[in-house]
Design an enzyme around this catalytic site. Sequence first.
Site, PDB file in Angstrom:
ATOM      1  N   LYS A  70     -15.753  16.058  -5.110  1.00  0.00           N
ATOM      2  CA  LYS A  70     -16.465  15.919  -3.798  1.00  0.00           C
ATOM      3  C   LYS A  70     -17.048  17.055  -3.224  1.00  0.00           C
ATOM      4  O   LYS A  70     -17.433  17.606  -2.094  1.00  0.00           O
ATOM      5  CB  LYS A  70     -15.636  15.593  -2.397  1.00  0.00           C
ATOM      6  CG  LYS A  70     -14.761  14.122  -2.923  1.00  0.00           C
ATOM      7  CD  LYS A  70     -14.070  13.508  -1.736  1.00  0.00           C
ATOM      8  CE  LYS A  70     -13.221  12.387  -2.117  1.00  0.00           C
ATOM      9  NZ  LYS A  70     -12.128  12.478  -3.146  1.00  0.00           N
TER      10      LYS A  70
HETATM   11  O1  LIG Z   1     -13.554   9.986  -4.153  1.00  0.00           O
HETATM   12  C1  LIG Z   1     -12.598   9.564  -4.048  1.00  0.00           C
HETATM   13  O2  LIG Z   1     -11.853   9.535  -5.201  1.00  0.00           O
HETATM   14  C2  LIG Z   1     -11.957   8.998  -2.973  1.00  0.00           C
HETATM   15  C3  LIG Z   1     -12.708   8.317  -2.221  1.00  0.00           C
HETATM   16  C4  LIG Z   1     -12.368   7.770  -0.837  1.00  0.00           C
HETATM   17  O3  LIG Z   1     -12.973   7.281   0.010  1.00  0.00           O
HETATM   18  N1  LIG Z   1     -11.096   7.559  -0.760  1.00  0.00           N
HETATM   19  C5  LIG Z   1      -9.950   8.115  -1.562  1.00  0.00           C
HETATM   20  O4  LIG Z   1      -8.818   7.978  -1.371  1.00  0.00           O
HETATM   21  N2  LIG Z   1     -10.443   8.983  -2.594  1.00  0.00           N
HETATM   22  C6  LIG Z   1      -9.528   9.771  -3.463  1.00  0.00           C
HETATM   23  O5  LIG Z   1      -8.823   8.683  -4.098  1.00  0.00           O
HETATM   24  C7  LIG Z   1      -7.342   9.107  -4.169  1.00  0.00           C
HETATM   25  C8  LIG Z   1      -6.403   7.876  -3.795  1.00  0.00           C
HETATM   26  O6  LIG Z   1      -5.258   8.436  -3.994  1.00  0.00           O
HETATM   27  P1  LIG Z   1      -3.922   7.351  -3.453  1.00  0.00           P
HETATM   28  O7  LIG Z   1      -4.136   6.934  -2.154  1.00  0.00           O
HETATM   29  O8  LIG Z   1      -2.912   8.122  -3.759  1.00  0.00           O
HETATM   30  O9  LIG Z   1      -4.382   6.045  -4.432  1.00  0.00           O
HETATM   31  C9  LIG Z   1      -7.369  10.572  -3.779  1.00  0.00           C
HETATM   32  O10 LIG Z   1      -7.471  11.332  -4.645  1.00  0.00           O
HETATM   33  C10 LIG Z   1      -8.559  10.443  -2.830  1.00  0.00           C
HETATM   34  O11 LIG Z   1      -8.835  11.811  -2.509  1.00  0.00           O
END
Ligand SMILES: O=C(O)c1cc(=O)[nH]c(=O)n1[C@@H]1O[C@H](COP(=O)(O)O)[C@@H](O)[C@H]1O
EC number: 4.1.1.23
Length: 281
Positions: free
Chosen positions: A99
């Site tokens: 990011k």
């Molecule tokens: O860019 C991302 O990957 C991201 C964007 C977003 O809007 N929301 C989001 O959850 N993420 C990333 O996606 C992953 C979600 O993880 P879980 O919630 O464990 O499935 C994490 O690594 C977050 O940093």
Amino acid sequence: MSPLEPFGARLRRAMDERGPLCVGIDPHASLLTEWGLNDDVAGLERFSRTVVEAMADRVAVLKPQSAFFERFGSRGVAVLEKAVAEARAAGALVVMDAKRGDIGSTMAAYAESFLHKDAPLFSDALTVSPYLGYGSLKPAVELARESGAGLFVLALTSNPEGGEVQHALRSDGRNVGATVLAHLAAENAGEEPLGSFGAVVGATLGDLSSYELDINGPLLAPGIGAQGATPADLPAVFGAAVRNVVPNVSRGVLRHGPDVVALRDAAQRFADEIRDALDAE
Ligand SMILES: O=C(O)c1cc(=O)[nH]c(=O)n1[C@@H]1O[C@H](COP(=O)(O)O)[C@@H](O)[C@H]1O
């Protein structure tokens, strides 16, 4: 530097061959403990090696979250480098979730760090933030094009706080998130079979039919599993653009470790549910 085939083309093929699921490599301290590992570099290494071994030969995309590696300083970053190289060698595309976003001149250095073919952390794509102005990402767009890499630009994020920025209305009546999507559609215009400049759009956001999601590029959709969205939600959230969605699951898969078979089974269940949801369309 010989460029790779453009990221969008490589991603489309990987999605067709392996299905669209993206599994996150998010070594939360709590997961290390649940896996019976120490919250140290050795635990980090074991965790990421296990996820790569379990997933890299079968999922289209792996998405390491850089913060969980940076937490351990240079030794953690060395583990990340290895995970990226091993995942790519085993056939997965790697989206580096770092990011990044800064003024253009500094953005150029971030781009060199992740998108230059000779960089130790070279990844197939990088998550970036457009909230210093979409134009500040120009050096990353240019280097990605040169290298055959891609970007995933935060547009409509999965977290509830995102709306305060992303839903803000501009003087032309369009909101900020929609403007980011429009920039990406312009970036991807005319690209076949898919552009290389994707958007991050949370699977948690409900009906997005007021947005122009057809950006001729991939839509990385986090939020499935731990954040409450399910694969069955995808068609209602994304409409016709669901064919370009790369659904991400991190904790929802990772909590089934450290057993490799259990991790694979968990990912397969999500993959099956995603396929069923898309087939029902
Ligand atoms: O860019 C991302 O990957 C991201 C964007 C977003 O809007 N929301 C989001 O959850 N993420 C990333 O996606 C992953 C979600 O993880 P879980 O919630 O464990 O499935 C994490 O690594 C977050 O940093």
